[in-house]
Design a protein around this motif. Structure first.
Motif, mmCIF file in Angstrom:
data_model
loop_
_atom_site.group_PDB
_atom_site.id
_atom_site.type_symbol
_atom_site.label_atom_id
_atom_site.label_comp_id
_atom_site.label_asym_id
_atom_site.label_seq_id
_atom_site.Cartn_x
_atom_site.Cartn_y
_atom_site.Cartn_z
ATOM 1 N N ASP A 157 7.912 9.267 6.092
ATOM 2 C CA ASP A 157 8.340 10.626 6.418
ATOM 3 C C ASP A 157 8.322 11.531 5.196
ATOM 4 N N VAL A 158 8.859 11.021 4.082
ATOM 5 C CA VAL A 158 8.932 11.842 2.871
ATOM 6 C C VAL A 158 7.514 12.196 2.402
ATOM 7 N N LEU A 159 6.612 11.195 2.463
ATOM 8 C CA LEU A 159 5.240 11.457 2.020
ATOM 9 C C LEU A 159 4.583 12.514 2.906
ATOM 10 N N GLU A 204 0.824 -1.216 0.000
ATOM 11 C CA GLU A 204 0.000 0.000 0.000
ATOM 12 C C GLU A 204 0.851 1.255 0.000
ATOM 13 N N LEU A 205 1.837 1.233 0.890
ATOM 14 C CA LEU A 205 2.682 2.400 1.057
ATOM 15 C C LEU A 205 3.450 2.691 -0.229
ATOM 16 N N LEU A 206 3.938 1.599 -0.832
ATOM 17 C CA LEU A 206 4.693 1.737 -2.062
ATOM 18 C C LEU A 206 3.804 2.338 -3.159
ATOM 19 N N ALA A 207 2.575 1.817 -3.239
ATOM 20 C CA ALA A 207 1.652 2.322 -4.251
ATOM 21 C C ALA A 207 1.366 3.804 -4.014
ATOM 22 N N ALA A 208 1.190 4.169 -2.739
ATOM 23 C CA ALA A 208 0.919 5.570 -2.410
ATOM 24 C C ALA A 208 2.093 6.439 -2.835
ATOM 25 N N GLY A 209 3.295 5.911 -2.626
ATOM 26 C CA GLY A 209 4.497 6.649 -3.001
ATOM 27 C C GLY A 209 4.544 6.872 -4.500
ATOM 28 N N LYS A 210 4.221 5.828 -5.232
ATOM 29 C CA LYS A 210 4.273 5.935 -6.699
ATOM 30 C C LYS A 210 3.231 6.917 -7.222
ATOM 31 N N ARG A 211 2.044 6.863 -6.591
ATOM 32 C CA ARG A 211 0.979 7.788 -7.018
ATOM 33 C C ARG A 211 1.432 9.230 -6.822
ATOM 34 N N ARG A 212 2.109 9.460 -5.686
ATOM 35 C CA ARG A 212 2.507 10.817 -5.322
ATOM 36 C C ARG A 212 3.589 11.356 -6.255
ATOM 37 N N LEU A 213 4.336 10.426 -6.850
ATOM 38 C CA LEU A 213 5.463 10.792 -7.694
ATOM 39 C C LEU A 213 5.041 11.644 -8.893
#
Ligand code: ATP
Ligand code: MG
Length: 595
Positions: free
Chosen positions: A589-591, A541-550
């Motif tokens: 943290d970055v998100l 989930e977290l990874l997907a959220a990170g990619k979306r934010r990119l």
């Protein structure tokens, strides 16, 4: 000669060390780290994580992560991790097991015995629980060593020729101990110890976190105490700020996403000064000095007569601590003893003494004390009244161990056939103000008028701090004896066996490749999780959220986020749980920072 390692099982961090020839040395974890956080968690698949991997998920999954379990050792409390519960002993066993595996990987052979340190002020039940934890982890723990005594051993090894009085002040994450020692001709004689097994850096963190909670409430009307994740993030930010304040006068606490208002995340930032921290923790530090004074008084030593003050424990880095200690002794504490490693190194020295790895020529020897008074409950007659609940000391505090003392008591009632022996630790006159250790019943006393029958009670306190109680009815010569810790909290043999099997099953061997030594009994493989659960794992989930934010980020920020995502993906692919947890924490943290 079989190997024996030395282990510092800390509230916050644990370390393992061994004797490398004549010198003690720390054994690093597979990651290269010299300390393993004493944190245990369950990952999304229900497998147990220990150390950095668990610490990494402390703020993202506080409901299935536990830290500071040492505070609960010897109690009947249960620790909840997700849907499951564990005893504090089991959680500590997992930490010990991780260290055991690190040592086995390091040596390439099995390690099955350890000297484990405990706070000098640990009670009997806490010591027994520590031994049990060792056993659950597959380690024989014949020798329990007091932490300040261990630190003194590490220090003493380098100062064998000195004749002087030394004070070891050990303020860690959850406990405080102080010991006063005399050194002469390689002998280290502990004269007195005192302390508080519920005081440490964790209390500093909570105190500063309270201040942050108040600030957040005042400026943003957000009560972080009510949200477990936010609460965990504040605590972790408080700890970080506290550390920074050891080196600088001010620190910034910055937390993103503390709430959502009008669809937008709210962030929080506040500057905290060293002065604010010091004002809050001053009473705690002051209370440690009271223990120091009490230990000095018991050792009959003046503060000014102390040649060296050795500071150990991570919290001894707090400038206020150094300042107040320096003021009390009228001299700067010693530098050059590693505050993080001294206890583990000393445990290794003790292990070396046990195996004979340290030769008799080195000539180091250590004696220790029982830091608290031990005794029984009695009734006393005041005029015609019988007053119960009085404390009768048998072993006075700071007696050199091993120690054995006997007191003779008479029956308090007419025709009395049984005597209830209730054992306490402490210095208060009334037992209700002391710590209850255990009790048992002496039966078969021949009837007679009160006072006519006499029972001898012998307390034997061994070098590990374990108390054995023996009673003898003088008229019949009948003896009975128990190790005091037959307490209800103590695990039975059956419980231990089933617990060991359970930990084996749930243990995630997902430590870096090669971490599990081939000499270990193969753990039962954990059942593969159902596909749906795996897909819902937060790491995904977290990874997907990170990619979306990119998408659509400015280049500089995209580069930072991208780097974390790549690192996380690689760690996931490599199955390196410690790295996954670390990168997840960074990604979180970055998100937050991007919001
Ligand atoms: N630079 C620093 N300034 C202030 N506190 C620090 C610093 N470095 C570490 N600490 C604190 O030290 C504590 C950990 O110390 P340590 O590793 O000695 O404890 P421990 O051995 O796990 O605990 P214990 O001995 O009480 O069981 C933590 O509370 C941590 O925040
Ligand atoms: Mg410690």
């Amino acid at each position: 000669m079989a190997r024996i390692v030395g282990i510092d099982l800390g509230t916050t961090n644990s370390l393992v060390a061994f004797m490398d020839g004549e010198r003690p040395r720390i054994i690093p974890a597979a990651t290269g780290a010299r300390m393993t956080p004493s944190v245990v968690g369950l990952d999304a698949r229900g497998r147990l994580l220990v150390g950095d991997a668990a610490k990494g998920q402390l703020t993202v999954a506080p409901e299935r992560t536990v830290a500071e379990v040492k505070r609960l050792m010897g109690s009947a409390e249960r620790v909840r991790l997700g849907e499951r519960t564990y005893s504090p002993t089991e959680i500590s066993a997992l930490v010990l097991r991780a260290l055991k595996e690190d040592a086995e990987r390091f040596f390439g052979e099995a390690v099955d015995e350890a000297v484990v340190t405990v706070p000098a002020y640990f009670t009997d039940a806490q010591r027994q629980a520590t031994k049990d934890a060792g056993q659950l982890a597959g380690l024989r723990v014949d020798r329990i060593l007091n932490e300040p005594t261990a630190a003194a051993l590490a220090y003493g090894l380098d100062h064998l020729d000195k004749e002087q009085t030394v004070v070891v002040y050990d303020l860690g994450g959850g406990t405080f101990d102080v010991s006063v020692l005399e050194m002469y001709e390689g002998v280290l004689e502990v004269k007195a110890s005192a302390g508080n097994n519920r005081l440490g850096g964790g209390d500093f963190d909570r105190s500063l976190a309270d201040w942050i909670f108040e600030e957040m409430e005042r400026t943003h009307a957000v009560d972080a105490r009510r949200d477990p994740r936010l609460r965990a993030r504040v605590l972790s930010a408080a700890e970080e700020a506290k550390r920074q304040l050891s080196g600088s006068e001010a620190a910034i606490v910055s937390l993103g996403g503390i709430a959502v208002r009008g669809g937008a995340p709210v962030s929080f930032e506040v500057e905290v000064s060293r002065r604010t921290l010091e004002e809050r923790i001053e009473p705690l530090v002051r209370s440690t000095l009271e223990s120091v004074r009490s230990a000095l008084a018991d050792a009959k030593v003046e503060a000014r007569g102390v040649a060296e003050v050795v500071l150990v424990g991570g919290s001894s880095r707090v400038p206020l601590v150094r300042r107040m200690v320096a003021e009390l002794f009228g001299k700067e504490p010693r530098r050059g003893v590693d505050p993080d490693e001294a206890v583990a190194l000393g445990a290794a020295v003790q292990a070396g003494l046990k195996t004979g790895a340290i030769s008799a020529q080195t000539g180091i020897m250590i004696t220790d004390v029982c830091p608290f008074t031990l005794g029984v409950e009695v009734s006393a007659t005041a005029g015609s009244q019988i007053v119960g609940g009085m404390f009768s000391p048998i072993i006075p505090r700071n007696s050199t161990v091993p120690v054995s003392r006997t007191e003779i008591y008479a029956t308090a009632g007419d025709q009395q056939r049984v005597v209830e022996v209730r054992v306490f630790q402490g210095d208060a006159r009334m037992v209700r103000n002391n710590v209850f250790l255990g009790q048992y019943t002496v039966e078969g006393i021949p009837p007679g008028p009160k006072g006519s029958q006499k029972v001898a009670i012998t307390f034997s306190y061994d070098i590990n701090g374990i108390l054995q109680v023996t009673t003898k009815v003088l008229s019949t010569g009948k003896e009975a004896s128990i190790t005091i810790d037959k307490s209800p909290e103590r695990m039975s043999i059956e419980e231990r066996t089933s617990s060991a099997a359970r930990l084996d099953r749930e243990w995630a061997p997902g430590r870096p490749a090669g971490a599990a030594a081939s000499t270990l009994a193969a753990p039962t493989p954990a059942a593969a999780p159902p596909a749906a659960e795996a897909a819902a794992a937060p790491e995904g989930e977290l990874l997907a959220a990170g990619k979306r934010r990119l998408a659509g980020l400015p280049a500089a920020q995209a580069a930072e986020l991208g780097a974390v995502i790549t690192a996380l993906e690689q760690a996931m692919k490599a199955g390196d749980r410690a790295a996954v947890a670390r990168h997840e924490a960074r990604l979180t943290d970055v998100l937050f920072a991007l919001e």
